[in-house]
Write a protein that holds these residues in place. Sequence first.
Motif, short mmCIF file in Angstrom:
data_model
loop_
_atom_site.label_atom_id
_atom_site.label_comp_id
_atom_site.label_asym_id
_atom_site.label_seq_id
_atom_site.Cartn_x
_atom_site.Cartn_y
_atom_site.Cartn_z
N ARG A 109 98.19 45.78 -1.58
CA ARG A 109 99.61 45.90 -1.27
C ARG A 109 99.72 46.00 0.25
O ARG A 109 98.76 46.39 0.92
N PRO A 110 100.86 45.68 0.82
CA PRO A 110 100.98 45.71 2.28
C PRO A 110 101.14 47.12 2.83
O PRO A 110 101.87 47.95 2.27
N ALA A 111 100.46 47.39 3.92
CA ALA A 111 100.69 48.60 4.70
C ALA A 111 102.01 48.45 5.44
O ALA A 111 102.62 47.37 5.42
N PRO A 112 102.50 49.50 6.10
CA PRO A 112 103.73 49.34 6.88
C PRO A 112 103.69 48.18 7.86
O PRO A 112 104.71 47.53 8.12
N SER A 113 102.51 47.86 8.37
CA SER A 113 102.39 46.74 9.31
C SER A 113 102.34 45.39 8.60
O SER A 113 102.46 44.34 9.23
N GLY A 114 102.10 45.42 7.28
CA GLY A 114 101.91 44.20 6.52
C GLY A 114 100.46 43.88 6.23
O GLY A 114 100.16 43.04 5.38
N ALA A 115 99.52 44.53 6.93
CA ALA A 115 98.10 44.31 6.66
C ALA A 115 97.75 44.87 5.27
O ALA A 115 98.34 45.85 4.82
N PRO A 116 96.78 44.26 4.59
CA PRO A 116 96.47 44.67 3.22
C PRO A 116 95.88 46.07 3.10
O PRO A 116 94.96 46.44 3.83
N ALA A 123 90.98 55.81 1.25
CA ALA A 123 91.98 56.08 2.29
C ALA A 123 92.26 54.78 3.04
O ALA A 123 91.48 53.84 3.00
N TRP A 124 93.41 54.75 3.72
CA TRP A 124 93.73 53.61 4.57
C TRP A 124 94.35 54.09 5.87
O TRP A 124 94.99 55.15 5.92
N ILE A 125 94.12 53.33 6.93
CA ILE A 125 94.56 53.69 8.27
C ILE A 125 95.17 52.44 8.90
O ILE A 125 94.47 51.48 9.21
N ASP A 126 96.48 52.45 9.06
CA ASP A 126 97.21 51.33 9.64
C ASP A 126 97.29 51.53 11.16
O ASP A 126 97.71 52.60 11.62
N CYS A 127 96.88 50.54 11.94
CA CYS A 127 96.75 50.76 13.37
C CYS A 127 97.04 49.50 14.18
O CYS A 127 97.12 48.39 13.64
N VAL A 128 97.18 49.70 15.49
CA VAL A 128 97.48 48.64 16.45
C VAL A 128 96.31 48.51 17.42
O VAL A 128 95.91 49.52 18.02
N PRO A 129 95.73 47.33 17.59
CA PRO A 129 94.64 47.17 18.56
C PRO A 129 95.10 47.56 19.97
O PRO A 129 96.20 47.22 20.39
N VAL A 130 94.22 48.28 20.69
CA VAL A 130 94.57 48.68 22.06
C VAL A 130 93.52 48.24 23.08
O VAL A 130 93.84 48.08 24.27
N ALA A 131 92.27 48.03 22.67
CA ALA A 131 91.25 47.64 23.65
C ALA A 131 90.02 47.10 22.94
O ALA A 131 89.72 47.51 21.80
N VAL A 132 89.33 46.19 23.59
CA VAL A 132 88.05 45.67 23.12
C VAL A 132 87.09 45.69 24.31
O VAL A 132 87.41 45.17 25.39
N HIS A 133 85.90 46.29 24.12
CA HIS A 133 84.92 46.39 25.21
C HIS A 133 83.62 45.75 24.77
O HIS A 133 83.24 45.79 23.59
N ASP A 134 82.90 45.17 25.71
CA ASP A 134 81.56 44.64 25.45
C ASP A 134 80.58 45.79 25.28
O ASP A 134 80.64 46.79 26.00
#
Length: 394
Positions: A109-116, A123-134
């Motif tokens: 089912r969709p999370a508030p963001s629409g992600a499955p 448990a589930w954790i709906d989140c927004v990407p903020v950074a990617v590091h090498d």
Amino acid sequence: MMSTSTAHRSPEDPAWFRHVLGQYPTGVCVITAQPADGPPIGMVVGSFSSVSMHPPLVGFYPSNTSETWPHLQRASHWCVNILAAHQSDVCRRIATAPLAERFEGVPWRPAPSGAPIIEGAVAWIDCVPVAVHDAGDHKIALAEVRHLDAASTELPLLFFRSGYGSFSPLTLTAYDPDMSLTRPLRHFELIRSIAQELPDQGLRCLVTAPVSDSVVVIGQLDPPSGSVAARPTTLVGQRLPFRPHGPSIFEAWAPAGEQAAWVARFSPDSQEAEIRALARIRERGFSIGLGSEGHRRFAAALEQLAAEPGAVPNEELDALVASLDYEPADLTDAVLAEARVISAPVFDSAGSPVLAMTVFGFRAKPDIVRDAIAAVTRCAQRATRTLGLAPRRD
């Protein structure tokens, strides 16, 4: 002592690196996203962690060679799904199926963001990407949490030594979503190491606390076992009715007005017997329950609840509690041979019984029962001292 054959193996050896790090079990998560122009995306990770509380950040570590990561990286939202122990088939499908087919046959089912959100996940954790590091041959992907929930009482799926499974719980504490257990859970954490001595002596132990009109199982401690159940069960978090004629361990040291209100809940012809039972608990320093048909049916109900929370209606539990047999007048050998459960109170710094340690699963032989009584009362007294007050005997 470290073996000379492995003492100098290099961390540059990938197989050896994986072998040593594989001794540390990890949970299994599926990171999901829902692109605007295609099917949902899912990627299995075993390297997920909480990063920060202020702000609430989580992180995972995708491989540079992952074919899924470039698609996931372009998504505006992610949902972390912590898989349950019985979802290894979901894990394998999402790990191995072609990208566009990973969710075929997987209910979500969709999370508030629409992600499955994968149905059945712990448990589930709906989140927004903020950074990617090498980070060497991996990335460190960080996301800010926007919504989250513990959606299931199941135990989580684990990855350990290159295989999937679950753990057999020896010690668990209750989940506290509405914060009603904050104080008893704090007490339990303070005395956990003392309570652990009981399963070390072969006794099964439940730690309970009175919360409103229920007795809540806030901790479970079991002896180590050579066998591991396919689906481990626990009573932790179970709310049991605080009703006559069940154990009165929490009422025996209550203020006079509260005791009177408790006794008044019994039928008129049982009230004097309950007053005497409360006096016996205070004099002995413990509560004792005997084997009976009521106890056998109650034990069966608890086993059912451990396997499937909510399976036994509260009305049925009430009736079973009313049929229990506690506080015999004399503790003769014949009576001790019928003993099934023993509970001892733990007092807080104000002198109130805030926890009960209950042992069970011992052999019903007089000497063994006496040893169990001595063990649980000794541990409860030490726990009371830890919480700041010597046991009351008034």
